[in-house]
Design a protein around this motif. Structure first.
Motif: not given
Length: 85
Positions: A54-74
């Motif tokens: 969750t911290m990683l998602a907050e700190k990287t918000r807006g800096n991930l490509d679509l695949t990375e964001a989906e992986l983290l969200t999932d």
């Protein structure tokens, strides 16, 4: 294109949590040997991994490509469902 180390980090944190929750496989069986599956400790390990993701998602918000964001969200969604959070 997803960064391999980022994908590895997310997968590692998720695998650690899943191992603590009892989902052992060849890649995560070392968690059992390391004492991560003791009754009181397993949930703490899984919750810590979820907090880190969750911290990683907050700190990287807006800096991930679509695949990375989906992986983290999932990964976060899956662990939240397992932990009832």
């Amino acid at each position: 294109m997803p960064h391999p180390e980022f994908v590895g980090l997310v997968n590692s944190l998720q695998a650690t949590a899943e191992a603590a929750l009892g989902d052992l496989n060849a890649a995560t069986s070392s968690a059992a040997r390391d004492g991560l599956l003791e009754q009181g400790r397993a949930r703490q390990v899984a919750e810590r991994s979820l907090k880190l993701l969750t911290m990683l998602a907050e700190k990287t918000r807006g800096n991930l490509d679509l695949t990375e964001a989906e992986l983290l969200t999932d990964a976060i969604g899956s662990l939240r469902a397992r932990l009832g959070n």
